[in-house]
Every structure is written in C-alpha cells, then in structure tokens.
Scaffold this motif. Structure first.
Motif, PDB file in Angstrom:
ATOM      1  N   LEU A   1       0.835  -1.204   0.000  1.00 37.27           N
ATOM      2  CA  LEU A   1       0.000   0.000   0.000  1.00 37.27           C
ATOM      3  C   LEU A   1       0.867   1.252   0.000  1.00 37.27           C
ATOM      4  N   LEU A   2       1.926   1.192   0.844  1.00 37.58           N
ATOM      5  CA  LEU A   2       2.828   2.347   0.942  1.00 37.58           C
ATOM      6  C   LEU A   2       3.463   2.662  -0.401  1.00 37.58           C
ATOM      7  N   VAL A   3       3.962   1.590  -1.041  1.00 36.14           N
ATOM      8  CA  VAL A   3       4.621   1.787  -2.332  1.00 36.14           C
ATOM      9  C   VAL A   3       3.626   2.359  -3.324  1.00 36.14           C
ATOM     10  N   GLU A   4       2.423   1.762  -3.337  1.00 37.02           N
ATOM     11  CA  GLU A   4       1.394   2.189  -4.272  1.00 37.02           C
ATOM     12  C   GLU A   4       1.011   3.648  -3.990  1.00 37.02           C
ATOM     13  N   ALA A   5       0.803   3.932  -2.686  1.00 34.35           N
ATOM     14  CA  ALA A   5       0.391   5.282  -2.299  1.00 34.35           C
ATOM     15  C   ALA A   5       1.467   6.288  -2.685  1.00 34.35           C
ATOM     16  N   SER A   6       2.726   5.905  -2.462  1.00 31.44           N
ATOM     17  CA  SER A   6       3.810   6.841  -2.778  1.00 31.44           C
ATOM     18  C   SER A   6       3.895   7.072  -4.270  1.00 31.44           C
TER      19      SER A   6
ATOM     20  N   GLU B   1       7.088  10.409   5.291  1.00 33.36           N
ATOM     21  CA  GLU B   1       8.351  10.787   4.662  1.00 33.36           C
ATOM     22  C   GLU B   1       8.125  11.106   3.183  1.00 33.36           C
ATOM     23  N   ASN B   2       7.327  10.221   2.546  1.00 37.76           N
ATOM     24  CA  ASN B   2       7.016  10.445   1.127  1.00 37.76           C
ATOM     25  C   ASN B   2       6.170  11.686   0.937  1.00 37.76           C
ATOM     26  N   VAL B   3       5.255  11.876   1.864  1.00 35.68           N
ATOM     27  CA  VAL B   3       4.369  13.039   1.763  1.00 35.68           C
ATOM     28  C   VAL B   3       5.204  14.311   1.851  1.00 35.68           C
ATOM     29  N   HIS B   4       6.147  14.279   2.785  1.00 29.91           N
ATOM     30  CA  HIS B   4       7.003  15.444   2.980  1.00 29.91           C
ATOM     31  C   HIS B   4       7.748  15.755   1.676  1.00 29.91           C
ATOM     32  N   ASN B   5       8.323  14.689   1.082  1.00 31.17           N
ATOM     33  CA  ASN B   5       9.026  14.894  -0.194  1.00 31.17           C
ATOM     34  C   ASN B   5       8.071  15.399  -1.254  1.00 31.17           C
ATOM     35  N   GLY B   6       6.855  14.846  -1.227  1.00 31.50           N
ATOM     36  CA  GLY B   6       5.844  15.251  -2.217  1.00 31.50           C
ATOM     37  C   GLY B   6       5.542  16.727  -2.122  1.00 31.50           C
ATOM     38  N   PHE B   7       5.341  17.221  -0.893  1.00 31.26           N
ATOM     39  CA  PHE B   7       5.064  18.655  -0.715  1.00 31.26           C
ATOM     40  C   PHE B   7       6.229  19.474  -1.268  1.00 31.26           C
ATOM     41  N   ASN B   8       7.441  19.003  -0.969  1.00 27.57           N
ATOM     42  CA  ASN B   8       8.605  19.756  -1.454  1.00 27.57           C
ATOM     43  C   ASN B   8       8.717  19.720  -2.965  1.00 27.57           C
ATOM     44  N   ASN B   9       8.393  18.533  -3.546  1.00 19.73           N
ATOM     45  CA  ASN B   9       8.439  18.442  -5.014  1.00 19.73           C
ATOM     46  C   ASN B   9       7.473  19.421  -5.628  1.00 19.73           C
TER      47      ASN B   9
END
Ligand code: C2E
Ligand code: MG
Ligand code: MG
Length: 750
Positions: free
Chosen positions: A168-173, A306-314
């Motif tokens: 799920l994490l991989v998919e969600a990311s 962690e992914n969300v954080h990167n996502g916001f930064n992206n």
C-alpha cells in the motif's frame, strides 16, 4: 507445545468501544454434537493473550463451507475428518485453501478413527497444521493446541498485514509522485491515508497556512470522509468544526505546530508538514478515526509521511519551476511562454472577440545600460501599473521581452482612437525622477487568426512592431500581408539553405577597369542563387533575408571558398588579378569565417594579395569602434578592404581620415547623378580628393555610359565598374572575356 516457545510482538489490536478486546474466532466442524459440546466447554472462558475465544460451530463440512465464506477473522478450525462422507473433512480443506484461498487459517484435524486418515499422507497432501487423535486430546491439551495455533495465525496475519501495508505504501507513494499540483496532491493524499489506515468511517482534512500564521489562518486545501466539503476553496479550517471540537482540536494543532511533529491521540491524529523552500507553507492533516489508530497504522503513517514530505517539497519545486518558466522574474506577471500557451488554449470563439495590443518601449536598451537595477525595476513596475490603469478591462498583461508588453483584451474593450494615441507616451516617476517613455504600439485583432498557433501569433506581433519601428509609426495595425510575407521569407530561407548545401549558390564576376586605358584590374564576385530550373535569383532578394536569419554567415563562408577557388583558376589561366567579395559586419565576428581566413593565411599566404573584401559603409559605421580593429587585422594580413556604397552612409566623412580600408567604392547613385546639373559631381569630386589625400584607391560603381566615364576621368577618378564595361558573368564566360580583351579590344561591352 511449550506456552512461551515463541515471543510475539505485543498485540496491538485496538479494544472495542466497551474496552474489551475482540475475541479470537475458532470454528469447530463436528457432526458429533456431544463431542462438539465438550470442545466448546473446554474452551469456554479460556483467554489467549488476554482475549477470549468465540466458538463457532458447524455440524457438517457443507455448513462449515457456508460459514467460512461469510465469517472474517477465523483463526483456527478444529476439523473432524469423517462426517457426511468418509473424507468430507479432507475435502473441506481443499475448499479452504484452494476455493477460499485462505492460507493463514490454522487447520487442526481431529479424528476418532486414525485408520481413516493416515498421518503422513494427510499432512503432506493437504495443507494441515496439526493432526490429533480425539482420544489423545485432553481439555488441557486442546487449550494448548488452540492457543499455539491462534498465536501462529496472529503472527502470520501481522506479517501479511505488514506486507500488504508495504505494498500500500509503495502504491500510495507512486500515486503521490505523479501529481504536481497541490489540490490534486492533497486529494490523492487523503485517499491514500484513508486506504492505509483502512478507514471506513471518519474523516480527513488538509489545510495550509503561511508559516507564521495563526491557527485561524489555516485554509482548507482538500477534505474527505465525514469532513468532505463540496466547495472549500480556501475556507478557514477550524470554523468548519463545531465549537466543542474546536476546543478539542486547538491544543492538538498547537502542539503539532510547536513541535513540528505528528501527534496521534485517541480520536484525532494530526500530521504536520512544512516545505523546505524558505518554509513558505505548512500543511496540517487531521485524521479522525472511529477507534484509536493501532501502532501498526501509526507506523505506516510515519513511514508514509516521509514520502508526503518529499511530495510537498516536489510540488513547491515544480511550482517554482513553472513560475520560472511562465512568469517574468522582475514583475511576476505572465511571460512570453505563458501567453503562447494561453493563446493556444483560447477557444476559437473567444479568440474571435479578442485583440492583442503590443507596446514596445523605445530605446529600452539604453535605459538598461544607463540606470541601476532597482531604478529599472521601479520603472518597469510603474509602467506595468500604468498599463493596468489604461487597460482596465484587460484579460492579461504579459511581458514578452525586455522592452515589450502585450495586452490581451476583448475587442469591445479596445480603447478609443484618442485614447490609443495617448499610448505612445508614458510619464514614469521613479525615485523622484521623471522619465518619458516613448512607446511603439501595434494592434492585432484575432478574429481572422483563430487557427494560428500562439507562437506564430506572437511572431507576427513582433514583425508588426518591427514594421512600426522601421516606418517610424507610433501605431501600426497588423496586416494579413505580414503573415504571407513571413511565410514567404521562411520559404526563401529554407530554399537558400538548400541551395548552399546543394552547390546551387554560385558566383558571377564583374570586371573592374582602369578608366584611363580600360585595363581590367580586378573583379567583384557577386553571389547568385541558381534555381533547379536554371534561372537565377538576385542577391537583392535573398541577402536581406539571409541577414535577418543569420544564414548570411554560412552564405559568405561559401562565397569565400568559391572566391579562393576562382583566384586559383584565374592564376592558372594566366590572369593574376584581385577578386573582391562582399561580406557583412557579422562575418567578422563569425568564428568559422575568421578561421577560414586564418587557415588561408597559414596554408596559402600567396593568395592573400588577390583577396579583397567589400563591406558597406553603413555596416562599417554602425559599430565603427568594434569593426575598425577587425578590418585593420585583415589589412595587416595582406587582404584589401573596400568600403562599398561609399557616400550613402552617415558620419563616414568624419572617420574618413582614419578608416581601416584600402579602397573606397563610390555608390552608384552618385554616378547616376553625374549627368544632372548640381548632381553627384561635388560628392564624387570630394571622395576622389579624399582618396588621393589619404591613400585610398577610389572606384566608381554602376557606370552605364560613356559620358559617365568622361566625367569620372575629368574628376580624376581612377577606376570604374559597371555594365558599360561588363556585366557580371560566370567563370567560363569571364575567361573568354579576359582572353578576348587582352587580344586588344577596347575593354567595354555594349
Ligand atoms: P554591391 O556589392 O554594391 O554590388 C553591385 C551591384 O550592382 C550588383 O548587384 C551588380 O550586379 C550591380 N551592378 C553592377 N554594375 C551595374 C550597372 O552598371 N548598372 C546597374 N543597374 N547595376 C550594376 P547584385 O549582384 O544584384 O548585388 C546586389 C548587392 O547584393 C550587392 O551590392 C551586395 O551588397 C550584395 N551581395 C551580392 N553578393 C553578395 C555576397 O556574396 N555576400 C553578401 N553579403 N552580399 C552580397
Ligand atoms: Mg560590392
Ligand atoms: Mg555597391
């Protein structure tokens, strides 16, 4: 089996609302009602890992299959082998493993007739976890068997959940990494969080605020579940909650913001994110769940964050990139790329009613050079503000180049003619200094240009403006003819390029003669573009286009090669004489061109004395300080330099004493005027005198008749060139001509 043979992670199953942990579900499949009752009795009240056992029963394999299809979370099946048939129990195992696909459920086989199910065979063939003879199974033993199987099932389940969680994490990311716009990102984010924590009820809301803003400034970006709002569009988040919830949420939010960390509590979890880029924004996600989140889900959320954080930064990065690509960095208004895209996306019906007004600030380059950048910024801001005032109903104002702004507006909102006339002058006051900005204006209604690309439209706008500058007009209307002339120029350029590459760009040579005796003293090489049908296109047509497009350097390099080759052929034929060829000032800065000259210098220096360049007076004078040393450098190499069309340029006389040149070529217009009273004579006379005084050879061009020859001779002009003597001709014809005149004819063709 020993009670504590394995240590399992503490059970994280959340308690039910009454505080009691949910029971383990055990199914007994047994057609002997008395034995089944004894099993239930033995397990009644027995606790495994502080959770009771709920005993489900089925009197046959068929009944068990039905129950298994509807019941979730069964951990152990106590299965009698012989029921309605001798192997009914064994067939049920196939159903569980293959039909229902449940590989976790623990199957404990119980049999009263050991001979019916040979131990090894059964264990191997069927996926069975334990096999017990009913006679050997005391109550105590049964409890131990059930407890150990429940634990194994639980461990397997946790592992499986972790594996699924990871998927799920991989998919969600993956989902998150695909989006670059914040609204979509938050919408997908809320959906993925919901999936991760297996939310069926509850709600998630995402809000954003500036980094120093208060809680009241948190604005909703996206919402889902019970918080879902149809139209949140920046609504304040806290106000969406009833008062008592606000009171509950405020301390949680404050803690998350102060600690810059996620906080998980019984009912609400608060996720905190800020963006790296100057920490411009922070994002808060509130998750309301029906039961407190398990440690497992909290772990998943932590990793996912962690992914969300990167996502916001992206996204911040993407926004920044798109800002750089589409917005003017000085004024933060749309730039050329933005307007191009916007015009491309404008529906034809809307375009039909639209008009573009381009305003180009005159002498902007001079302004840039003469003021400091803060002043220039202030100037541009003022100018932009004035445009906003003058075009109140505009749809867009874009800065499409340093000096040029384009306003897009509805045709109905086009200012009146008197108002348009006032667009040429802007009074700008910056730092108490008042400047008058003079502006060229071009106007382009789009009604007949609905199918043209944005890029093409802006290009046409550029050429309309250019036209207005050339013709010194303050207001120019786009004319459809511009479009056809652009296309024509484009075709011409492509054709010329092909001609150069296919060797159809050839030279004609026109003799230069000594007027006193008609002796041929040199030649001028003139480019001709030979069409595939054998006809010629004049340089008067293609040279200006080549100059505009930069193709001129390629053309002139080609002409240099041809000239050198002609010099060699003439030398071979016994006619040693200089050949001049025409260049533009940009050739002197062109690396390929200059490299070629250098290579002749080093490899065939004996040819340099026959090489002469012609550069027009206007090109020489345009940037004299820059061009002068370049010309001098050529002279130093032994190449002659002729100033072409002399007398037509400006300010040349003031430089004539120190021109880097060997020859002056008096322009044809003065030769034409020789016949007229008070015509060209004074100029020719002046140039001839200057030539003598400062050691330039003077040559008159465009001589068409004998009286011009007489007049020129009388004025002391030494050399001439023109149809009177010879028209430009190709090399074979030239060789015949030269052979002919050296045999004693008078040297001119009639
Ligand atoms: P230009 O260098 O001043 O060349 C003289 C032009 O006058 C030539 O036109 C020539 O054919 C023409 N001409 C010569 N004698 C007479 C005459 O008695 N009467 C009349 N009416 N015309 C005469 P052309 O060949 O059409 O060249 C036009 C211009 O194109 C040239 O003017 C030159 O500036 C440019 N050009 C020609 N070849 C090249 C080239 O290879 N490179 C560059 N950069 N420009 C070139
Ligand atoms: Mg010339
Ligand atoms: Mg000329």
């Amino acid at each position: 089996m020993e009670e504590e043979l394995f240590l399992f992670a503490p059970d994280e199953t959340p308690p039910k609302s009454d505080g009691q942990l949910p029971p383990w579900k055990v199914l007994s499949v047994e057609d002997d009602a008395t034995y089944q009752a004894s099993l239930s009795h033995a397990l009644n009240g027995y606790m495994v890992k502080s959770r009771p056992i709920e005993m489900l029963t089925a009197p046959s394999a068929t009944a068990a299959a039905e129950l298994l299809a509807t019941e979730d979370d069964l951990s152990v099946v106590l299965l009698d082998v012989v029921m309605e048939d001798d192997d009914a129990g064994l067939r049920l195992i196939d159903t569980i493993r293959q039909v229902l696909g449940d590989n976790a459920l623990r199957i404990v086989l119980l049999t009263g007739q050991p001979g019916m199910a040979p131990f090894n065979d059964v264990m191997k063939r069927y996926d069975i976890d334990e096999y017990w003879n009913k006679a050997d199974l005391s109550s105590e033993k049964l409890r131990t068997v059930v407890a150990s199987n429940i634990r194994t099932w639980n461990a397997y389940n946790e592992l499986d959940k972790a594996r699924r969680g990871l998927n799920l994490l991989v998919e969600a990311s993956k989902q998150l990494s695909r989006v670059t716009n914040i609204e979509d990102f938050c919408r997908i984010l809320l959906n993925e969080i919901g999936q991760l924590i297996g939310m069926t009820r509850g709600g998630i809301i995402c809000a954003r605020s500036g980094n120093d803003a208060s809680l009241d400034d948190l604005q909703i970006v996206s919402s889902a579940g019970v918080f879902a709002l149809d139209n949140h569009d920046g609504a304040p988040m806290l106000k969406q909650f009833p008062d008592e919830l606000q009171t509950l949420l405020k301390p949680l939010l404050t803690r998350a913001i102060t600690d810059k960390q996620h906080h998980f509590s019984d009912r609400f979890s608060v996720l905190y994110f800020d963006t790296d880029k100057n920490k411009a924004h922070r994002y808060i996600i509130i998750v309301e769940s029906e039961a407190p989140l398990s440690q497992y889900h909290i772990n998943l959320l932590q990793v996912f964050s962690e992914n969300v954080h990167n996502g916001f930064n992206n996204i911040v990065l993407c926004n920044r990139l798109s800002e750089l690509a589409y917005f003017d960095p000085q004024l933060h208004i749309p730039n050329r790329a933005w307007l191009t895209r916007h015009l491309d996306n404008l529906p034809a019906s809307e375009r039909y009613h639209s008009v573009l007004v381009a305003l180009n600030i005159k002498e902007f380059e001079e302004l840039v050079l003469s003021v400091a950048s803060p002043f220039l910024d202030g100037f541009l801001q003022q100018f932009h503000r004035k445009l906003q005032q003058r075009f109140r109903s505009q749809r867009v104002i874009a800065r499409v180049s340093g000096s040029c702004f384009i306003v897009l507006l509805d045709s109905a909102d086009l200012p009146s003619t008197s108002m348009m006339a006032r667009l040429n002058h802007f009074k700008i006051v910056t730092d108490n200094i008042q400047l008058h900005a003079e502006v060229n204006v071009a106007l382009m209604p789009l009604c007949e240009l609905t199918a043209i690309s944005g890029r093409e439209l802006l290009h046409m706008m550029d050429s309309t403006l250019l036209q207005s500058q050339r013709e010194h007009q303050l207001l120019t209307h786009y004319h459809p003819q511009y479009l056809s002339s652009i296309l024509e120029r484009h075709q011409l350029m492509q054709g010329l390029n092909n001609a150069i590459e296919q060797g159809r760009l050839v030279l004609m040579f026109q003799p230069k003669v000594r007027l006193s005796d008609g002796q041929v003293v040199g030649l001028e090489a003139l480019a001709r573009w030979r069409e595939t049908d054998g006809s010629y296109i004049s340089p008067a047509k293609f040279v200006p286009v080549a100059e505009m497009s930069g193709l001129i350097n390629k053309l002139d390099l080609h002409v240099l090669h041809l000239t050198v080759s002609a010099i060699k052929q003439l030398l071979k034929a016994g006619f040693p004489m200089p050949i001049s060829f025409n260049v533009t000032s940009s050739d002197l800065d062109d690396l390929f061109f200059m490299d070629e000259l250098d290579s002749i210098c080093s490899k065939e220096p004996q040819l340099l004395q026959w090489l002469e360049i012609e550069i027009t007076e206007s090109q020489t004078m345009q940037d004299y300080q820059h061009v002068k040393p370049l010309l001098q450098n050529l002279i130093n190499k032994g190449i002659k330099v002729s100033i072409d069309d002399f007398g037509t340029g400006y300010s040349s006389l003031q430089h004539v004493t120190k021109l880097s040149a060997t020859h002056l070529k008096i322009d044809k217009s003065f030769i034409d005027a020789l016949a007229e009273e008070w015509g060209g004579e004074p100029i020719v006379d002046l140039v001839v005198r200057l030539g003598k005084r400062f050691h330039y050879a003077v040559i008159a061009e465009g001589i068409e008749n004998a009286s011009q020859v007489q007049a020129l001779k009388a004025l002391g002009c030494e050399f001439g060139q023109g149809y009177w003597f010879a028209k430009p001709m190709e090399l074979p014809a030239l060789l015949t001509y030269l052979t002919h005149i050296t045999k004693g004819t008078d040297g001119h063709q009639k």
